[in-house]
Scaffold this motif. Structure first.
Motif, PDB file in Angstrom:
ATOM      1  N   LYS A 216      24.261 -27.306  18.673  1.00 15.51           N
ATOM      2  CA  LYS A 216      23.212 -26.445  18.133  1.00 15.51           C
ATOM      3  C   LYS A 216      23.636 -25.869  16.785  1.00 15.51           C
ATOM      4  O   LYS A 216      22.852 -25.817  15.845  1.00 15.51           O
TER       5      LYS A 216
ATOM      6  N   SER B   7       6.444 -17.396  24.899  1.00 14.26           N
ATOM      7  CA  SER B   7       7.086 -17.490  23.586  1.00 14.26           C
ATOM      8  C   SER B   7       6.561 -18.679  22.783  1.00 14.26           C
ATOM      9  O   SER B   7       6.130 -19.660  23.337  1.00 14.26           O
TER      10      SER B   7
ATOM     11  N   LEU C 149      13.941 -28.429  24.925  1.00 11.19           N
ATOM     12  CA  LEU C 149      14.211 -27.455  23.864  1.00 11.19           C
ATOM     13  C   LEU C 149      14.367 -28.157  22.520  1.00 11.19           C
ATOM     14  O   LEU C 149      13.800 -27.735  21.508  1.00 11.19           O
ATOM     15  N   TYR C 150      15.120 -29.253  22.531  1.00 10.06           N
ATOM     16  CA  TYR C 150      15.363 -29.977  21.286  1.00 10.06           C
ATOM     17  C   TYR C 150      14.096 -30.670  20.799  1.00 10.06           C
ATOM     18  O   TYR C 150      13.795 -30.643  19.604  1.00 10.06           O
TER      19      TYR C 150
ATOM     20  N   ASN D  63      11.481 -28.287  19.314  1.00 11.48           N
ATOM     21  CA  ASN D  63      11.840 -27.701  18.033  1.00 11.48           C
ATOM     22  C   ASN D  63      11.932 -28.725  16.909  1.00 11.48           C
ATOM     23  O   ASN D  63      12.365 -28.395  15.807  1.00 11.48           O
TER      24      ASN D  63
ATOM     25  N   ALA E 157      18.360 -23.542  30.282  1.00 11.24           N
ATOM     26  CA  ALA E 157      19.647 -22.842  30.312  1.00 11.24           C
ATOM     27  C   ALA E 157      19.474 -21.382  30.710  1.00 11.24           C
ATOM     28  O   ALA E 157      20.325 -20.813  31.397  1.00 11.24           O
TER      29      ALA E 157
ATOM     30  N   THR F 156      26.854 -25.815  22.487  1.00 10.11           N
ATOM     31  CA  THR F 156      27.011 -24.775  21.472  1.00 10.11           C
ATOM     32  C   THR F 156      27.330 -25.403  20.130  1.00 10.11           C
ATOM     33  O   THR F 156      26.741 -25.068  19.109  1.00 10.11           O
TER      34      THR F 156
ATOM     35  N   ASN G  82      13.362 -23.851  28.371  1.00 11.24           N
ATOM     36  CA  ASN G  82      14.574 -23.040  28.258  1.00 11.24           C
ATOM     37  C   ASN G  82      15.358 -23.071  29.562  1.00 11.24           C
ATOM     38  O   ASN G  82      15.673 -22.033  30.142  1.00 11.24           O
TER      39      ASN G  82
ATOM     40  N   VAL H 232      13.867 -31.294  16.305  1.00 12.23           N
ATOM     41  CA  VAL H 232      15.136 -31.749  15.728  1.00 12.23           C
ATOM     42  C   VAL H 232      15.494 -33.161  16.203  1.00 12.23           C
ATOM     43  O   VAL H 232      16.532 -33.684  15.845  1.00 12.23           O
TER      44      VAL H 232
ATOM     45  N   MET I 245      23.626 -28.520  14.181  1.00 14.03           N
ATOM     46  CA  MET I 245      22.241 -28.845  13.857  1.00 14.03           C
ATOM     47  C   MET I 245      21.750 -27.929  12.751  1.00 14.03           C
ATOM     48  O   MET I 245      21.115 -28.355  11.791  1.00 14.03           O
ATOM     49  N   ARG I 246      22.044 -26.643  12.910  1.00 17.16           N
ATOM     50  CA  ARG I 246      21.624 -25.656  11.922  1.00 17.16           C
ATOM     51  C   ARG I 246      22.355 -25.857  10.611  1.00 17.16           C
ATOM     52  O   ARG I 246      21.795 -25.711   9.548  1.00 17.16           O
TER      53      ARG I 246
END
Lengths: 315, 418
Positions: free
Chosen positions: B78, B418, B99-100, B103, B377, B75, B375, B105, B81-82
């Motif tokens: 993330k 998605s 996921l990382y 995206n 999680a 958490t 995804n 990052v 990161m933002r």
């Protein structure tokens, strides 16, 4: 001699009345009032109103995991309404709300007991009741988890003196929600106690003396004098209490481990919001959930304001 | 006018000093300070030793550990990161990697690896592959973990049972668990805890089932259900504490306090087990007993570079160093975890001579990689709420597993769409 202070008070009252009548609408005085409330208004706009609008907007979007979002219409709301865990969480939250309200009768009774004339050490009691409220919810949750522990917790130890079997209080789905609710009540009673003690102090002692002369016992005095005259305070406290318990999160987050089999039966709406927004990358749906919770709180508060006309007496 | 020049000089001085100190992205002290995000406090001493060795070779770079507890690591990461405050180099696991990477990052490392001839091929292939996404390498493994059977020799001696070895099957475990359970002393033979990595996934794979294959969930599969039944059955028979008890004091803690005789647990826990005097004395290790087939779960962490870091050159130097032999040897000696660099594991085995740590290395042969998707999680979060009742002795593992399979398939479909 005794007349003199009375006339002085009357004069003072007269003066204040004339100055009060000077505050006409649109006068300089009133304009300066706006300046005084401006800081609060600004804070409200920045920290409440703007986030509210943003949440509303985000509830119609889908988020990328690390920023960026696309507009998807009402999909999030459909997801929220269709998801069974949402309804379960809403049910749990209403249970917390009902249990949370139990703090009020306890606080009222203790407040009126502490109001007895000549009672010593009132401030000590008040402090003792208030300490749980100023303790961090994380600390409260951890300590209570130890107390509740099924293998070596104090709660089981004490209950075993009365022949009650050992029990896993926070991890059995049938008791977990009540176990957490009990801690909620325990940690908030002190707050309401302080409010009610102020309310009880505001009731003129003459009423009690008159009632005593008429032969009313302590119970009668409580129900016919204390409760009705305290009703505005009770109303205020119940609105606050309800909103707080509908938003409950931290205590549950601390007390319920991820692998707890009772997790579905104890999860609150805000807990679900946290999970969606920060664990599962579903910020849009989480925003929709938060907005619906706001509507539920608004509706219940409105209901309380409607009903209050029937039972709140403004003396 | 004079004041302005004075001020200008004051600002320029440290800047000049920084430039002469070395390279871009430097701070005012002339050294580049990297932040290194990790979650395991047990590995801090080992990492500090590696950092010291790295700083000795690269005096212009210093590394600062940023420790975040496991419960809030992802958490926090993330969010930071933002917000642009993420660490320059940080730990990555298989669950979150795709996921990382998807995206954007994470900094692609393939080019650097080629340029600096990083010894990637000295790390287990399956592990290296775990951290590549669409043909690009984003992370370099630092360690790996397998699950083994930990047992308490003293409790075995007391019950007069021979110690587990490679010949043990699930039937042997069941027989031993029954014998070892002593309700009066509140001792259980086994800890059939609801834990995906150390209990559920190994049991599913041991029964020849699967968790995730070709984008489909294996939870509804008969073989997978049989694997989970091996665990829930232990609870139903009272050979294992129910999940409701193990959430208040987890299986590992019960094993430490000698209230559980056999427990599946990670190799990474060896250091902590070693610190318990009783277990150092009579704690035993065996390979996982065989179900329908031999299986254990292998997972390893990787070091990755944040794509948002402004000190990428220094960050890469550090990651490159961490993937080399010297760092691996230091890590292995520190004993907290098995380093993934080939041939350095002996130091780890020797770091705790009382334990038969070699079994964890042996199991590599038939180890199944930790299942993950983009995804992960989302579908992993479905597991505990749905399986909780079955693991608490309430029965119904068959229907719970099927429901979980259906819901997981739905989540996987959403992930694809998605």
């Amino acid at each position: 001699m005794s007349v003199f202070p009375a006339t002085a008070a009357a004069k003072a009252a007269g003066r204040s009345r004339t100055s009060a009548s000077g505050t006409r609408p649109g006068s300089r005085n009133q304009r300066s009032a706006y300046w005084f409330i401006a800081p609060l208004g600004l804070g409200f706009a920045v920290f409440y109103f703007w986030p509210l609008l943003q949440t509303l907007y985000f509830s119609f979007t889908e988020f990328g995991a690390f920023g960026g979002h696309t507009f998807i219409g009402t999909d999030n709301y459909l997801r929220v309404v269709k998801d069974v865990t949402v309804w379960q969480a809403l049910g749990n939250t209403l249970i917390y709300c009902v249990i949370g309200l139990m703090a009020l009768p306890i606080a009222i009774v203790v407040a009126s007991l502490l109001n007895r004339r000549g009672l010593r050490g009132v401030s000590v009691y008040r402090a003792l009741y208030f300490i749980p409220f100023v303790t961090l919810p994380v600390a409260v949750g951890l300590v209570w988890n130890w107390l509740y522990n099924g293998d070596f917790g104090l709660v089981n130890e004490i209950l075993s003196w009365f022949g009650v079997d050992r029990h896993y209080w926070v991890s059995d789905p049938s008791t977990a929600v009540y176990a957490i609710g009990t801690v909620m009540v325990w940690s908030t009673t002190g707050y309401y106690l302080v409010i009610f003690m102020a309310g009880v102090k505001g009731i003129p002692q003459d009423y009690y003396e008159a009632a005593e002369l008429d032969g009313a016992g302590p119970l009668r005095r409580f129900f016919t004098i204390t409760l009705p005259l305290l009703s505005p305070t009770i109303f205020f406290a119940s609105v606050i209490c309800m909103i707080n318990s509908l938003q409950t999160f931290d205590l549950i987050y601390i007390m319920m481990a991820e692998k707890n089999p009772a997790i579905g039966d104890t999860q609150s709406v805000v807990g679900l919001f946290y999970k969606w927004a920060f664990v599962e990358n579903a910020q849009g749906a989480a925003a929709a959930l938060a907005f619906l919770l706001m509507l539920v709180i608004a509706a219940l508060t409105y209901l309380q304001f409607r009903i209050q006309k029937r039972w709140v007496h403004y003396a | 006018m004079r004041r302005r020049t004075l001020l200008g000089g004051a600002v320029a001085a440290p800047l000049l000093a920084a430039c002469s100190g070395g390279g871009g992205g430097t701070d005012s002290g002339g050294r580049t300070t990297l932040s290194y995000g990790m979650w395991d406090p047990a590995q801090v001493p080992g990492m500090e030793r590696i950092i010291a060795a790295f700083e000795k070779r690269n005096p212009e770079i210093s590394v600062r550990i940023q420790l975040t507890p496991w419960a809030s690591y992802w958490t926090t990461l993330k969010t930071s990161m933002r917000g642009g405050t993420a660490p320059d180099v940080f730990w990555m696991n298989a669950v979150n990697f795709q996921l990382y990477a998807a995206n954007g990052v994470l900094e692609p490392l393939s080019g650097h690896i080629k340029a600096d001839a990083t010894p990637v091929d000295r790390h287990p292939k399956a592990l290296v592959k775990l951290y590549s996404y669409r043909g690009t390498q984003y992370g370099l493994p630092k360690d790996f973990d397998t699950i083994g059977l930990w047992y308490n020799k003293q409790l075995f001696d007391k019950a007069g049972i021979t110690y587990p070895d490679a010949s043990w099957t699930w039937d042997d475990v069941r027989d031993a668990a029954a014998e070892l359970t002593d309700p009066h002393r509140r001792v259980h033979g086994f800890a059939a805890e609801m834990d995906r990595q150390i209990k559920i996934y190994p049991a599913i794979c041991g029964a020849d089932g699967y968790v995730l294959e070709n984008g489909r969930s294996g939870f509804g599969d008969e073989r997978s259900i049989e694997g989970m039944r091996f665990l829930t059955d232990m609870v139903d028979r009272g050979w294992s504490p129910p999940q409701s008890a193990m959430v208040e004091s987890v299986g590992r803690v019960r094993y430490w306090s000698e209230k559980v005789a056999m427990n599946y647990d990670l190799s990474a826990m060896a250091g902590q087990m070693y610190a318990v005097p009783a277990l150092k004395d009579h704690g035993g290790i065996a390979v996982l007993p065989q179900g329908k087939r031999r299986a254990t779960i292998i997972h390893g962490l990787a070091n990755v570079v944040s794509a948002k870091s402004d000190k990428k050159a220094a960050a890469w130097k550090f990651v490159h160093f961490m993937a080399g032999r010297e760092a691996a040897e230091i890590q292995a000696k520190a004993g907290a975890t098995i380093s993934s660099y080939e041939g350095t594991q002996d130091a780890w085995i020797k770091s705790m001579p009382e334990f038969d740590l070699k079994h964890f290395i042996e199991m590599q042969e038939y180890a199944v990689p930790y299942p993950s998707s983009k995804n992960t999680a989302v579908w992993e979060n479905l597991q505990y709420p749905l399986l909780g009742a079955a693991f608490s002795g309430k029965g119904g593992i068959e229907s719970a597993a099927r429901t979980l399979g259906e819901q997981m398939d739905r989540a996987l479909k959403e992930e694809r769409d998605s």
